[in-house]
Design an enzyme around this catalytic site. Sequence first.
Site, PDB file in Angstrom:
ATOM      1  N   ALA A 134       0.757  -1.107  -0.065  1.00  0.00           N
ATOM      2  CA  ALA A 134      -0.051   0.244  -0.030  1.00  0.00           C
ATOM      3  C   ALA A 134       1.031   1.159  -0.012  1.00  0.00           C
ATOM      4  CB  ALA A 134      -0.913   0.010   1.197  1.00  0.00           C
ATOM      5  N   GLU A 137      -1.895   6.783  -2.882  1.00  0.00           N
ATOM      6  CA  GLU A 137      -3.099   7.604  -2.072  1.00  0.00           C
ATOM      7  C   GLU A 137      -3.686   8.328  -3.171  1.00  0.00           C
ATOM      8  OE1 GLU A 137      -1.259   9.949   0.606  1.00  0.00           O
ATOM      9  OE2 GLU A 137      -0.455   8.191   1.739  1.00  0.00           O
ATOM     10  N   PRO A 138      -5.116   9.025  -2.902  1.00  0.00           N
ATOM     11  CA  PRO A 138      -5.683   9.668  -3.759  1.00  0.00           C
ATOM     12  C   PRO A 138      -4.974  10.795  -4.536  1.00  0.00           C
ATOM     13  CG  PRO A 138      -7.196   9.013  -1.927  1.00  0.00           C
ATOM     14  CD  PRO A 138      -5.735   8.649  -1.704  1.00  0.00           C
ATOM     15  N   TYR A 242      13.890   5.167  -0.311  1.00  0.00           N
ATOM     16  CA  TYR A 242      14.769   4.148  -0.568  1.00  0.00           C
ATOM     17  C   TYR A 242      14.249   2.873  -0.839  1.00  0.00           C
ATOM     18  CZ  TYR A 242      19.127   1.534  -1.102  1.00  0.00           C
ATOM     19  OH  TYR A 242      20.106   0.791  -1.294  1.00  0.00           O
ATOM     20  N   GLU A 251       8.991  -4.945  -8.859  1.00  0.00           N
ATOM     21  CA  GLU A 251       7.658  -5.164  -9.425  1.00  0.00           C
ATOM     22  C   GLU A 251       7.637  -4.668 -11.240  1.00  0.00           C
ATOM     23  OE1 GLU A 251       5.054  -2.421  -7.045  1.00  0.00           O
ATOM     24  OE2 GLU A 251       3.534  -2.280  -8.360  1.00  0.00           O
ATOM     25  N   ARG A 252       8.504  -3.797 -11.354  1.00  0.00           N
ATOM     26  CA  ARG A 252       8.551  -3.440 -12.653  1.00  0.00           C
ATOM     27  C   ARG A 252       9.087  -4.292 -13.562  1.00  0.00           C
ATOM     28  NH1 ARG A 252      10.404   2.756 -11.019  1.00  0.00           N
ATOM     29  NH2 ARG A 252       8.189   3.122 -10.328  1.00  0.00           N
ATOM     30  N   GLN A 345      -8.527  -7.000 -33.174  1.00  0.00           N
ATOM     31  CA  GLN A 345      -8.943  -6.578 -34.591  1.00  0.00           C
ATOM     32  C   GLN A 345      -9.019  -7.933 -35.588  1.00  0.00           C
ATOM     33  OE1 GLN A 345      -9.870  -3.785 -35.255  1.00  0.00           O
ATOM     34  NE2 GLN A 345     -10.007  -3.927 -37.631  1.00  0.00           N
ATOM     35  N   HIS A 347      -9.511 -10.743 -34.568  1.00  0.00           N
ATOM     36  CA  HIS A 347     -10.696 -11.540 -34.414  1.00  0.00           C
ATOM     37  C   HIS A 347     -12.100 -10.825 -34.760  1.00  0.00           C
ATOM     38  CE1 HIS A 347      -7.676 -14.022 -31.829  1.00  0.00           C
ATOM     39  NE2 HIS A 347      -8.710 -15.008 -31.544  1.00  0.00           N
ATOM     40  N   GLU A 376       5.442   6.968 -18.892  1.00  0.00           N
ATOM     41  CA  GLU A 376       5.916   8.394 -18.685  1.00  0.00           C
ATOM     42  C   GLU A 376       6.965   8.320 -17.805  1.00  0.00           C
ATOM     43  OE1 GLU A 376       2.542   7.874 -18.627  1.00  0.00           O
ATOM     44  OE2 GLU A 376       2.532   8.236 -20.835  1.00  0.00           O
TER      45      GLU A 376
HETATM   46  C1  LIG Z   1      -5.300  -2.092 -11.220  1.00  0.00           C
HETATM   47  C2  LIG Z   1      -4.218  -1.396 -10.482  1.00  0.00           C
HETATM   48  C3  LIG Z   1      -3.703  -1.819  -9.335  1.00  0.00           C
HETATM   49  C4  LIG Z   1      -2.769  -1.081  -8.644  1.00  0.00           C
HETATM   50  N1  LIG Z   1      -1.997  -1.701  -7.522  1.00  0.00           N
HETATM   51  C5  LIG Z   1      -1.486  -1.081  -6.859  1.00  0.00           C
HETATM   52  C6  LIG Z   1      -1.008  -1.542  -5.413  1.00  0.00           C
HETATM   53  O1  LIG Z   1      -1.181  -2.681  -5.172  1.00  0.00           O
HETATM   54  N2  LIG Z   1      -0.386  -0.606  -4.550  1.00  0.00           N
HETATM   55  C7  LIG Z   1      -0.095   0.756  -4.873  1.00  0.00           C
HETATM   56  O2  LIG Z   1       0.476   1.538  -4.017  1.00  0.00           O
HETATM   57  N3  LIG Z   1      -0.633   1.172  -5.778  1.00  0.00           N
HETATM   58  C8  LIG Z   1      -1.141   0.426  -7.041  1.00  0.00           C
HETATM   59  N4  LIG Z   1      -1.768   1.016  -8.129  1.00  0.00           N
HETATM   60  C9  LIG Z   1      -1.459   2.469  -8.388  1.00  0.00           C
HETATM   61  C10 LIG Z   1      -0.424   2.600  -9.612  1.00  0.00           C
HETATM   62  O3  LIG Z   1       0.951   2.298  -8.865  1.00  0.00           O
HETATM   63  C11 LIG Z   1      -0.646   3.998  -9.865  1.00  0.00           C
HETATM   64  O4  LIG Z   1      -1.712   4.214 -10.500  1.00  0.00           O
HETATM   65  C12 LIG Z   1       0.523   4.530 -10.764  1.00  0.00           C
HETATM   66  O5  LIG Z   1       1.835   4.771 -10.001  1.00  0.00           O
HETATM   67  C13 LIG Z   1       0.329   6.103 -11.314  1.00  0.00           C
HETATM   68  O6  LIG Z   1      -0.148   6.847 -10.394  1.00  0.00           O
HETATM   69  P1  LIG Z   1      -1.502   7.718 -10.681  1.00  0.00           P
HETATM   70  O7  LIG Z   1      -2.531   6.645 -11.013  1.00  0.00           O
HETATM   71  O8  LIG Z   1      -1.892   8.539  -9.372  1.00  0.00           O
HETATM   72  O9  LIG Z   1      -1.327   8.761 -11.828  1.00  0.00           O
HETATM   73  P2  LIG Z   1      -0.651  10.003 -11.666  1.00  0.00           P
HETATM   74  O10 LIG Z   1       0.507  10.021 -10.928  1.00  0.00           O
HETATM   75  O11 LIG Z   1      -1.573  11.092 -11.426  1.00  0.00           O
HETATM   76  O12 LIG Z   1      -0.355  10.403 -13.275  1.00  0.00           O
HETATM   77  C14 LIG Z   1      -1.311  10.772 -14.339  1.00  0.00           C
HETATM   78  C15 LIG Z   1      -0.794  10.887 -15.625  1.00  0.00           C
HETATM   79  O13 LIG Z   1       0.377  11.789 -15.380  1.00  0.00           O
HETATM   80  C16 LIG Z   1       1.507  11.220 -15.967  1.00  0.00           C
HETATM   81  N5  LIG Z   1       2.743  11.876 -15.082  1.00  0.00           N
HETATM   82  C17 LIG Z   1       2.695  11.891 -13.934  1.00  0.00           C
HETATM   83  N6  LIG Z   1       4.351  12.720 -13.594  1.00  0.00           N
HETATM   84  C18 LIG Z   1       4.582  12.723 -14.987  1.00  0.00           C
HETATM   85  C19 LIG Z   1       5.763  13.349 -15.206  1.00  0.00           C
HETATM   86  N7  LIG Z   1       6.833  13.753 -14.088  1.00  0.00           N
HETATM   87  N8  LIG Z   1       6.119  13.571 -16.330  1.00  0.00           N
HETATM   88  C20 LIG Z   1       5.183  13.220 -17.325  1.00  0.00           C
HETATM   89  N9  LIG Z   1       4.091  12.571 -17.043  1.00  0.00           N
HETATM   90  C21 LIG Z   1       3.769  12.444 -15.804  1.00  0.00           C
HETATM   91  C22 LIG Z   1       1.382   9.860 -15.784  1.00  0.00           C
HETATM   92  O14 LIG Z   1       2.310   9.144 -16.543  1.00  0.00           O
HETATM   93  C23 LIG Z   1      -0.142   9.631 -16.044  1.00  0.00           C
HETATM   94  O15 LIG Z   1      -0.290   9.480 -17.361  1.00  0.00           O
HETATM   95  C24 LIG Z   1      -2.511   0.464  -8.796  1.00  0.00           C
HETATM   96  C25 LIG Z   1      -3.173   0.922 -10.048  1.00  0.00           C
HETATM   97  C26 LIG Z   1      -3.976   0.136 -10.883  1.00  0.00           C
HETATM   98  C27 LIG Z   1      -4.721   0.721 -11.951  1.00  0.00           C
END
Ligand SMILES: Cc1cc2nc3c(=O)[nH]c(=O)nc-3n(C[C@H](O)[C@H](O)[C@H](O)COP(=O)(O)OP(=O)(O)OC[C@H]3O[C@@H](n4cnc5c(N)ncnc54)[C@H](O)[C@@H]3O)c2cc1C
Length: 388
Positions: A134, A137-138, A242, A251-252, A345, A347, A376
């Site tokens: 976790a 955050e929002p 860190y 993860e990545r 497409q 299919h 990004e």
């Molecule tokens: C199905 C699902 C499962 C997930 N599971 C987990 C989980 O288990 N635990 C957890 O902690 N999180 C989880 N996440 C959250 C996920 O890691 C985040 O959604 C992700 O890190 C992106 O953050 P955000 O959605 O707040 O996008 P934002 O940070 O709000 O970004 C919105 C857009 O702005 C772009 N952006 C942001 N900063 C930059 C920048 N510096 N330069 C250019 N573009 C930028 C982003 O690339 C994106 O396109 C999950 C998300 C999903 C959809």
Amino acid sequence: MSPPSSPPVAFEPFTDEHQAFRRVVRDFSEKELAPHAREWDEKGEFPRDLFRRFGEMGFLGIRHDPAWGGTGLDYWYVVAYAEELTRSRNGGLGTAMLVQGEMATPIIGELGTDEQKREFLAPALRGEKIAALAISEPDAGSDVAAIRTRARRDGDDLVVTGSKTWISNGARADFLTLAVRTGGDGHEGISLVTFPTDAKGFQVSRRLEKVGNLSSDTAEIYFDDCRIPARYLLGEENQGFYYIMTGFQGERLVAAITAVAGAQLVLDDALRYGQERRAFGRPIGTYQAWRHRFAEHLSRLEAARWLTYRACDLFNRNQVALREISMAKLVACDLAQRIAYDCMQFHGAMGYMVESDVARAWRDLRVLPIAGGTSEIMREIVSRSSGM
Ligand SMILES: Cc1cc2nc3c(=O)[nH]c(=O)nc-3n(C[C@H](O)[C@H](O)[C@H](O)COP(=O)(O)OP(=O)(O)OC[C@H]3O[C@@H](n4cnc5c(N)ncnc54)[C@H](O)[C@@H]3O)c2cc1C
């Protein structure tokens, strides 16, 4: 020109033992999981018991310490496992299991005290307790340094207040590997804690409805003055940022592996479909427009696979691989979108039916360039680590 004095070393990461393990996972995925893919998506949940089953099969502790129930194997076993897990044809299940074994728990194995390993790690590897990671955050996703969920000290306790969202396994988790603010603003004030979800004041505020990965529960969670012992801190206080960045590497990498294997499966299905489905008196797969498009995808996918394997090799040898892992996630996850789109497409209307495998893959793969660091952000890391 004379030939080089010694031939280049062949790089074959998988030994016979890795391949034998691969067959076990493949068999399990195809026979016990894939037949339920649609049903679990429709229910929005897979049976909880599967965590235990995965634990019994040794899938949740592949690279974990045997002292705590892991098998202590090298990273290529994880690669084989993650690749074959895509054959479950259910991205939600794959995500849940990879969160359990590869995202939420490795950091506990690395930094946890014996008490934390006994209470959280060991039961998670057995599949008895469900784990979630976790961080988001929002108001803080990509920008992890902006998290606001706070843990303030009160005697021997930490009192946690705030909320997290998009947390995979969040609705069913027995504990969280949780990022909290213990210090000032910015990345220096963040810590990680192990957090039992039976703590008073913890609440799953909402189970989120997603576009794909439908069988995995993804939740918004809430902490209202939740008291946990301060000894649940993971590693050193205020070093959490860190630790999170280090954990993101695994993860990545798993996202890149899943993207390549998932895209390969979709392509293989499409190539088969192209032999069966006919239009204008010929199998659709014989049209040059499609043969060339698939040739392009197969070539790019092979390139993505070996870029990913290069990153896996560095990771397996504990080498710094920030740039290579970010490149692999960027390339593989973006490529999987183009492949899934074209295979859908190909299919025709069948591809647009919710019941079809290709539609599920298209939905499930879509999350890969978003979760765990967006494309990004990967470009940002690659450019910075390339001196730009
Ligand atoms: C199905 C699902 C499962 C997930 N599971 C987990 C989980 O288990 N635990 C957890 O902690 N999180 C989880 N996440 C959250 C996920 O890691 C985040 O959604 C992700 O890190 C992106 O953050 P955000 O959605 O707040 O996008 P934002 O940070 O709000 O970004 C919105 C857009 O702005 C772009 N952006 C942001 N900063 C930059 C920048 N510096 N330069 C250019 N573009 C930028 C982003 O690339 C994106 O396109 C999950 C998300 C999903 C959809």
